[in-house]
Write a protein that holds these residues in place. Sequence first.
Motif, PDB file in Angstrom:
ATOM      1  N   ALA A  57      99.857  43.994 -71.146  1.00 29.62           N
ATOM      2  CA  ALA A  57      98.789  43.801 -70.141  1.00 29.62           C
ATOM      3  C   ALA A  57      97.752  44.922 -70.245  1.00 29.62           C
ATOM      4  N   MET A  58      98.215  46.147 -70.422  1.00 26.92           N
ATOM      5  CA  MET A  58      97.303  47.288 -70.549  1.00 26.92           C
ATOM      6  C   MET A  58      96.499  47.207 -71.846  1.00 26.92           C
ATOM      7  N   MET A  59      97.114  46.707 -72.906  1.00 22.53           N
ATOM      8  CA  MET A  59      96.402  46.523 -74.166  1.00 22.53           C
ATOM      9  C   MET A  59      95.290  45.480 -73.984  1.00 22.53           C
ATOM     10  N   MET A  60      95.597  44.419 -73.258  1.00 22.09           N
ATOM     11  CA  MET A  60      94.582  43.384 -72.986  1.00 22.09           C
ATOM     12  C   MET A  60      93.403  43.989 -72.221  1.00 22.09           C
ATOM     13  N   GLU A  61      93.695  44.795 -71.225  1.00 16.43           N
ATOM     14  CA  GLU A  61      92.637  45.430 -70.439  1.00 16.43           C
ATOM     15  C   GLU A  61      91.769  46.330 -71.321  1.00 16.43           C
ATOM     16  N   ARG A  62      92.405  47.149 -72.147  1.00 10.47           N
ATOM     17  CA  ARG A  62      91.662  48.076 -73.017  1.00 10.47           C
ATOM     18  C   ARG A  62      90.781  47.318 -74.010  1.00 10.47           C
TER      19      ARG A  62
ATOM     20  N   THR B 217      88.657  30.019 -74.269  1.00  7.23           N
ATOM     21  CA  THR B 217      88.568  30.007 -75.730  1.00  7.23           C
ATOM     22  C   THR B 217      88.268  31.402 -76.270  1.00  7.23           C
ATOM     23  N   GLN B 218      87.330  32.084 -75.650  1.00  6.16           N
ATOM     24  CA  GLN B 218      86.970  33.434 -76.071  1.00  6.16           C
ATOM     25  C   GLN B 218      88.166  34.380 -75.969  1.00  6.16           C
ATOM     26  N   LEU B 219      88.899  34.309 -74.868  1.00  5.73           N
ATOM     27  CA  LEU B 219      90.029  35.210 -74.668  1.00  5.73           C
ATOM     28  C   LEU B 219      91.203  34.866 -75.586  1.00  5.73           C
ATOM     29  N   ARG B 220      91.435  33.588 -75.840  1.00  2.54           N
ATOM     30  CA  ARG B 220      92.499  33.196 -76.787  1.00  2.54           C
ATOM     31  C   ARG B 220      92.186  33.740 -78.185  1.00  2.54           C
TER      32      ARG B 220
ATOM     33  N   MET C  73      92.728  37.535 -78.198  1.00  3.54           N
ATOM     34  CA  MET C  73      94.150  37.888 -78.218  1.00  3.54           C
ATOM     35  C   MET C  73      94.754  37.657 -79.608  1.00  3.54           C
ATOM     36  N   GLN C  74      94.357  36.578 -80.249  1.00  4.82           N
ATOM     37  CA  GLN C  74      94.874  36.294 -81.584  1.00  4.82           C
ATOM     38  C   GLN C  74      94.416  37.361 -82.585  1.00  4.82           C
ATOM     39  N   GLU C  75      93.137  37.723 -82.521  1.00  2.00           N
ATOM     40  CA  GLU C  75      92.592  38.728 -83.439  1.00  2.00           C
ATOM     41  C   GLU C  75      93.225  40.102 -83.240  1.00  2.00           C
ATOM     42  N   LYS C  76      93.509  40.447 -81.999  1.00  3.30           N
ATOM     43  CA  LYS C  76      94.024  41.784 -81.671  1.00  3.30           C
ATOM     44  C   LYS C  76      95.542  41.819 -81.518  1.00  3.30           C
TER      45      LYS C  76
END
Length: 78
Positions: free
Chosen positions: A18-23, A57-60, A63-66
Amino acid sequence: MIKKQNKLVITFKTTTMAMMMERVCKEMQAPGRIIPVPKSISAGCGLAWCADPEAETQLRTLMQEKQITPQEIHVCMI
């Protein structure tokens, strides 16, 4: 009273994820913010990413790229 709206809610198994997503979202200027998991959803770490459903779509893709692994992705009224 705040009007409830449909929101995209992405949950995670771990606080670290979750913290990685925020960063990453802040770095990439992606939409959304970290929130406590809504009571209507059960999730591992208790934190979730919340954004407008149009950003899914943008967030998926982000997340896939990172290599950020979501637990579940919901659209719900919050």
